[in-house]
Design a protein around this motif. Structure first.
Motif, PDB file in Angstrom:
ATOM      1  N   UNK A 220      37.013  30.052 125.847  1.00  0.00           N
ATOM      2  CA  UNK A 220      37.131  28.800 126.615  1.00  0.00           C
ATOM      3  C   UNK A 220      37.605  29.068 128.047  1.00  0.00           C
ATOM      4  N   UNK A 221      38.387  30.121 128.224  1.00  0.00           N
ATOM      5  CA  UNK A 221      38.903  30.496 129.533  1.00  0.00           C
ATOM      6  C   UNK A 221      37.756  30.814 130.505  1.00  0.00           C
ATOM      7  N   UNK A 222      36.641  31.275 129.960  1.00  0.00           N
ATOM      8  CA  UNK A 222      35.511  31.724 130.783  1.00  0.00           C
ATOM      9  C   UNK A 222      34.451  30.645 131.013  1.00  0.00           C
ATOM     10  N   UNK A 223      34.735  29.418 130.605  1.00  0.00           N
ATOM     11  CA  UNK A 223      33.787  28.328 130.835  1.00  0.00           C
ATOM     12  C   UNK A 223      34.018  27.761 132.239  1.00  0.00           C
ATOM     13  N   UNK A 224      32.936  27.585 133.001  1.00  0.00           N
ATOM     14  CA  UNK A 224      33.087  27.013 134.336  1.00  0.00           C
ATOM     15  C   UNK A 224      32.952  25.495 134.277  1.00  0.00           C
ATOM     16  N   UNK A 225      33.063  24.846 135.420  1.00  0.00           N
ATOM     17  CA  UNK A 225      33.014  23.377 135.501  1.00  0.00           C
ATOM     18  C   UNK A 225      31.715  22.794 134.939  1.00  0.00           C
ATOM     19  N   UNK A 226      30.632  23.558 135.047  1.00  0.00           N
ATOM     20  CA  UNK A 226      29.326  23.089 134.571  1.00  0.00           C
ATOM     21  C   UNK A 226      29.123  23.367 133.078  1.00  0.00           C
ATOM     22  N   UNK A 227      30.151  23.927 132.426  1.00  0.00           N
ATOM     23  CA  UNK A 227      30.045  24.215 130.998  1.00  0.00           C
ATOM     24  C   UNK A 227      29.313  25.512 130.690  1.00  0.00           C
ATOM     25  N   UNK A 228      29.178  26.387 131.697  1.00  0.00           N
ATOM     26  CA  UNK A 228      28.499  27.669 131.499  1.00  0.00           C
ATOM     27  C   UNK A 228      29.536  28.751 131.214  1.00  0.00           C
ATOM     28  N   UNK A 229      29.175  29.683 130.331  1.00  0.00           N
ATOM     29  CA  UNK A 229      30.053  30.792 129.958  1.00  0.00           C
ATOM     30  C   UNK A 229      29.879  31.904 130.985  1.00  0.00           C
ATOM     31  N   UNK A 230      30.977  32.278 131.657  1.00  0.00           N
ATOM     32  CA  UNK A 230      30.946  33.294 132.715  1.00  0.00           C
ATOM     33  C   UNK A 230      31.991  34.366 132.412  1.00  0.00           C
ATOM     34  N   UNK A 231      31.681  35.258 131.495  1.00  0.00           N
ATOM     35  CA  UNK A 231      32.633  36.285 131.060  1.00  0.00           C
ATOM     36  C   UNK A 231      32.872  37.311 132.160  1.00  0.00           C
ATOM     37  N   UNK A 232      34.146  37.701 132.307  1.00  0.00           N
ATOM     38  CA  UNK A 232      34.544  38.779 133.216  1.00  0.00           C
ATOM     39  C   UNK A 232      35.590  39.603 132.475  1.00  0.00           C
ATOM     40  N   UNK A 233      35.198  40.797 132.047  1.00  0.00           N
ATOM     41  CA  UNK A 233      36.080  41.655 131.261  1.00  0.00           C
ATOM     42  C   UNK A 233      37.406  41.963 131.932  1.00  0.00           C
ATOM     43  N   UNK A 234      37.437  41.937 133.265  1.00  0.00           N
ATOM     44  CA  UNK A 234      38.686  42.214 133.983  1.00  0.00           C
ATOM     45  C   UNK A 234      39.711  41.101 133.763  1.00  0.00           C
ATOM     46  N   UNK A 235      39.252  39.944 133.330  1.00  0.00           N
ATOM     47  CA  UNK A 235      40.145  38.799 133.130  1.00  0.00           C
ATOM     48  C   UNK A 235      40.504  38.567 131.653  1.00  0.00           C
ATOM     49  N   UNK A 236      40.123  39.502 130.782  1.00  0.00           N
ATOM     50  CA  UNK A 236      40.352  39.310 129.348  1.00  0.00           C
ATOM     51  C   UNK A 236      41.840  39.154 129.016  1.00  0.00           C
ATOM     52  N   UNK A 237      42.688  39.952 129.655  1.00  0.00           N
ATOM     53  CA  UNK A 237      44.130  39.813 129.440  1.00  0.00           C
ATOM     54  C   UNK A 237      44.628  38.429 129.830  1.00  0.00           C
ATOM     55  N   UNK A 238      44.136  37.930 130.957  1.00  0.00           N
ATOM     56  CA  UNK A 238      44.513  36.577 131.397  1.00  0.00           C
ATOM     57  C   UNK A 238      44.015  35.523 130.419  1.00  0.00           C
ATOM     58  N   UNK A 239      42.825  35.744 129.875  1.00  0.00           N
ATOM     59  CA  UNK A 239      42.265  34.798 128.903  1.00  0.00           C
ATOM     60  C   UNK A 239      43.154  34.712 127.664  1.00  0.00           C
ATOM     61  N   UNK A 240      43.642  35.854 127.202  1.00  0.00           N
ATOM     62  CA  UNK A 240      44.496  35.846 126.009  1.00  0.00           C
ATOM     63  C   UNK A 240      45.875  35.256 126.320  1.00  0.00           C
ATOM     64  N   UNK A 241      46.384  35.501 127.513  1.00  0.00           N
ATOM     65  CA  UNK A 241      47.652  34.859 127.906  1.00  0.00           C
ATOM     66  C   UNK A 241      47.487  33.344 127.973  1.00  0.00           C
ATOM     67  N   UNK A 242      46.350  32.892 128.491  1.00  0.00           N
ATOM     68  CA  UNK A 242      46.052  31.464 128.549  1.00  0.00           C
ATOM     69  C   UNK A 242      46.031  30.874 127.138  1.00  0.00           C
ATOM     70  N   UNK A 243      45.369  31.578 126.220  1.00  0.00           N
ATOM     71  CA  UNK A 243      45.308  31.128 124.817  1.00  0.00           C
ATOM     72  C   UNK A 243      46.704  30.955 124.231  1.00  0.00           C
ATOM     73  N   UNK A 244      47.532  31.950 124.456  1.00  0.00           N
ATOM     74  CA  UNK A 244      48.885  31.904 123.911  1.00  0.00           C
ATOM     75  C   UNK A 244      49.686  30.753 124.518  1.00  0.00           C
ATOM     76  N   UNK A 245      49.558  30.548 125.823  1.00  0.00           N
ATOM     77  CA  UNK A 245      50.318  29.462 126.449  1.00  0.00           C
ATOM     78  C   UNK A 245      49.797  28.096 125.999  1.00  0.00           C
ATOM     79  N   UNK A 246      48.490  27.958 125.804  1.00  0.00           N
ATOM     80  CA  UNK A 246      47.932  26.703 125.292  1.00  0.00           C
ATOM     81  C   UNK A 246      48.431  26.440 123.869  1.00  0.00           C
ATOM     82  N   UNK A 247      48.477  27.489 123.074  1.00  0.00           N
ATOM     83  CA  UNK A 247      48.974  27.380 121.695  1.00  0.00           C
ATOM     84  C   UNK A 247      50.428  26.891 121.710  1.00  0.00           C
TER      85      UNK A 247
END
Length: 125
Positions: free
Chosen positions: A33-60
Motif C-alpha cells: 500500500x505504501x507504493x500506491x500513488x494518487x492515481x492508484x498505480x503500484x510504483x515499487x521502489x526497492x530502496x524504499x522497502x524499509x520505509x514501507x515496513x516502518x509505515x506498516x508498523x506505525x499504521x498498525x
C-alpha cells in the motif's frame, strides 16, 4: 466488547494474502500500500522497502491504539520480521494470530520469478 486482534498473514507473492485480508473485515495494512500513488498505480521502489515496513508498523500501532483490530498481509519470510508485530500486539493487549497463505496465484504486483524463488528458498516455517 470485542477482543482487540492483530492478525498477520504471511506467504509468498501470489499466495492469496491480500484477498484473504480484504475479506476479514479488519483494518487491512500491507507494505504494498505504501507504493500506491494518487492515481492508484503500484510504483515499487526497492530502496524504499524499509520505509514501507516502518509505515506498516506505525499504521498498525495507530489503529490498535484506537482500539481497531488489524490484519497485516506481508510476506514475513523470516521469523524475525514478525517479532516487531508481536511487541506491538503486546503493547496494546491485542490477541495475535498468524496464518500462512499457500495459494498459487499470479502475483498482482508482477514480482519477478527469481525473487519468488529466492523467497521460497529462504522461507522459515
Amino acid at each position: 466488547m470485542k477482543e482487540l486482534e492483530l492478525r498477520l498473514l504471511r506467504g509468498l507473492p501470489g499466495s492469496g494474502k491480500t484477498t484473504l485480508a480484504q475479506s476479514l473485515g479488519l483494518i487491512h495494512i500491507e507494505a504494498d500500500q505504501f507504493f500506491m500513488n494518487e492515481a492508484g498505480e503500484y510504483c515499487f521502489d526497492g530502496k524504499l522497502l524499509g520505509s514501507a515496513h516502518q509505515w506498516c508498523q506505525s499504521q498498525c500501532e495507530y489503529h490498535l491504539y484506537h482500539n481497531r483490530s488489524v490484519v497485516v498481509a506481508n510476506t514475513f519470510v523470516k521469523h524475525w520480521e514478525i517479532d516487531v508485530y508481536r511487541k506491538i500486539a503486546q503493547k496494546f493487549g491485542a490477541k495475535i494470530k498468524i496464518d500462512v497463505c499457500k495459494g498459487k496465484f499470479k502475483s498482482i504486483h508482477n514480482v519477478p520469478e527469481q525473487v519468488i524463488s529466492r523467497m521460497k528458498r529462504e522461507w522459515e516455517e
